[in-house]
Scaffold this motif. Sequence first.
Motif, PDB file in Angstrom:
ATOM      1  N   GLY A  87       0.799  -1.225   0.000  1.00  0.00           N
ATOM      2  CA  GLY A  87       0.000   0.000   0.000  1.00  0.00           C
ATOM      3  C   GLY A  87       0.830   1.273   0.000  1.00  0.00           C
ATOM      4  O   GLY A  87       0.287   2.360   0.033  1.00  0.00           O
ATOM      5  N   ILE A  88       2.154   1.178  -0.023  1.00  0.00           N
ATOM      6  CA  ILE A  88       2.975   2.401  -0.017  1.00  0.00           C
ATOM      7  C   ILE A  88       3.754   2.463  -1.323  1.00  0.00           C
ATOM      8  O   ILE A  88       4.479   1.533  -1.654  1.00  0.00           O
ATOM      9  CB  ILE A  88       3.947   2.408   1.182  1.00  0.00           C
ATOM     10  CG1 ILE A  88       3.145   2.423   2.481  1.00  0.00           C
ATOM     11  CG2 ILE A  88       4.878   3.600   1.130  1.00  0.00           C
ATOM     12  CD1 ILE A  88       4.008   2.355   3.725  1.00  0.00           C
ATOM     13  N   ASP A  89       3.586   3.566  -2.044  1.00  0.00           N
ATOM     14  CA  ASP A  89       4.340   3.725  -3.280  1.00  0.00           C
ATOM     15  C   ASP A  89       5.677   4.378  -2.920  1.00  0.00           C
ATOM     16  O   ASP A  89       5.807   5.607  -2.919  1.00  0.00           O
ATOM     17  CB  ASP A  89       3.539   4.572  -4.281  1.00  0.00           C
ATOM     18  CG  ASP A  89       4.217   4.596  -5.643  1.00  0.00           C
ATOM     19  OD1 ASP A  89       5.385   4.154  -5.740  1.00  0.00           O
ATOM     20  OD2 ASP A  89       3.576   5.064  -6.602  1.00  0.00           O
ATOM     21  N   GLU A  90       6.633   3.538  -2.596  1.00  0.00           N
ATOM     22  CA  GLU A  90       7.916   4.048  -2.108  1.00  0.00           C
ATOM     23  C   GLU A  90       8.629   4.880  -3.160  1.00  0.00           C
ATOM     24  O   GLU A  90       9.262   5.883  -2.854  1.00  0.00           O
ATOM     25  CB  GLU A  90       8.797   2.871  -1.687  1.00  0.00           C
ATOM     26  CG  GLU A  90       8.153   2.073  -0.574  1.00  0.00           C
ATOM     27  CD  GLU A  90       9.070   1.032   0.023  1.00  0.00           C
ATOM     28  OE1 GLU A  90       9.720   0.324  -0.749  1.00  0.00           O
ATOM     29  OE2 GLU A  90       9.115   0.943   1.249  1.00  0.00           O
ATOM     30  N   HIS A 111      13.240  -1.172   7.300  1.00  0.00           N
ATOM     31  CA  HIS A 111      13.030  -0.699   5.937  1.00  0.00           C
ATOM     32  C   HIS A 111      12.248   0.625   5.970  1.00  0.00           C
ATOM     33  O   HIS A 111      12.607   1.585   5.286  1.00  0.00           O
ATOM     34  CB  HIS A 111      12.266  -1.773   5.155  1.00  0.00           C
ATOM     35  CG  HIS A 111      12.089  -1.455   3.716  1.00  0.00           C
ATOM     36  ND1 HIS A 111      13.066  -1.712   2.774  1.00  0.00           N
ATOM     37  CD2 HIS A 111      11.059  -0.888   3.035  1.00  0.00           C
ATOM     38  CE1 HIS A 111      12.632  -1.324   1.596  1.00  0.00           C
ATOM     39  NE2 HIS A 111      11.423  -0.824   1.731  1.00  0.00           N
ATOM     40  N   ALA A 112      11.194   0.655   6.789  1.00  0.00           N
ATOM     41  CA  ALA A 112      10.367   1.872   6.880  1.00  0.00           C
ATOM     42  C   ALA A 112      11.199   3.032   7.432  1.00  0.00           C
ATOM     43  O   ALA A 112      11.081   4.169   6.969  1.00  0.00           O
ATOM     44  CB  ALA A 112       9.149   1.607   7.766  1.00  0.00           C
ATOM     45  N   ALA A 113      12.059   2.736   8.424  1.00  0.00           N
ATOM     46  CA  ALA A 113      12.883   3.796   9.021  1.00  0.00           C
ATOM     47  C   ALA A 113      13.864   4.353   7.990  1.00  0.00           C
ATOM     48  O   ALA A 113      14.069   5.561   7.906  1.00  0.00           O
ATOM     49  CB  ALA A 113      13.642   3.245  10.227  1.00  0.00           C
TER      50      ALA A 113
END
Length: 393
Positions: A9-12, A119-121
């Motif tokens: 759901g996140i378009d990195e 990864h998010a950090a």
Amino acid sequence: MKQEKQMPGIDEEAILKPVLTHIKHKLMVLSGKGGVGKSTIAACLAIALAKKGNKVGLLDIDLHGPSIPHLLNIPDILDISPEQKVLPKEIMPNLEVVSMECFMADKDQAVIWRGPLKHAAIRQFIGDVQWGDLDYLVVDSPPGTGDEPLSIAQLIPEAKAIIVTTPQEVALADIRKSITFCHEVDMDIAGIIENMSGFICPHCGKEVDIFKTGGGERTALAFHVEFLGKLPFDLGVVEAGDEGKLIKYMEREDNPYNKALFEIADRLIQRLKEMEIKPVSLDEIRAKNSYKVTIPLKDGKPAPFLTNCDQIAMVHVKDSQIKKVERISPSQQGPIRPKVFVDLGADLVMAKEMKEKAKYVFYKNKVGVVLDIPDATPEELVEKFIKGELGGK
Ligand SMILES: Nc1ncnc2c1ncn2[C@@H]1O[C@H](COP(=O)(O)OP(=O)(O)OP(=O)(O)O)[C@@H](O)[C@H]1O
């Protein structure tokens, strides 16, 4: 092969693109094992590049043992802009630094995070820091080939690795793992640096080989990787690092360590120029006598994504005419990687959408890319390409 770590759901790519397009060269400093001097080299290289007049950012993503703040004596707290972006600390003209440690409330508490959280950090680090325009971003990663370097490989498609090793055999066995890791995640290697190669005696100034030297160079040669140079063992570096005075130490121009480091920085700049990748000209492909076009298909139609295709159409073109159409079922399990198309000998890939990383891999291998293709048969799509109705440039 390592697990893909996309956040659902996140378009990195969309989040990071506005930041990454302002950074010309992205470098990740890697080592197979700890203690080989990777963080010191990351810091010194960033200083050397900044001293040469480049705008440089240094990002420490060693979440478990960040050493950059200590080496460069940077403050605990970073400022936040009115737009809620982290302002990196300018520690000398042209050099700004951000470290994970600046975001840790308790400095003595080891960070126990699992892959996705890390990864998010890291994504946040890159996306939420106001770097501005940079010539170089130097990323210091933890030793080994774990979550952090994998995240960088996925989040920064065109990042290039600098691998640090020491001359001993153990470190050299680890370097091979680092090289294999880079191949697996499609990360180009800018080069290898051999650290602690020879000891400069502080009394007589003579160089003594306390460990074997030259192993890094031999490994580079064996793996067809660029060798950027050797750095001597220098007690002054230990002291300067311990006291957070690396910037001051690097002012000593006559010092053998500094001299070698500036030479490595020059070689790196040159190497990055040689490695620059440009999109492949579509008109040049069209003008070829013969070429192969590949189209990823899902249920017989152009696949929405390259990775989830169940068939690849391979259209052979000769003298601007379609000669043959093959339908190839990929033999590998899981997501289809760009390398599969490269290995098929494709000159061109036509697809609906594609990640930046995939585009990068194709351009690197001199494969052209046409995107936003309509739903049509491979023959119709290639006819349009031949006539110049698809893929204008
Ligand atoms: N060329 C050198 N000569 C002498 N000492 C060095 C040299 N390079 C690094 N060191 C010293 O080696 C030690 C380890 O360096 P550093 O922290 O940079 O390694 P590292 O590979 O980043 O380790 P880790 O990943 O485990 O943090 C430090 O004390 C540093 O001062």
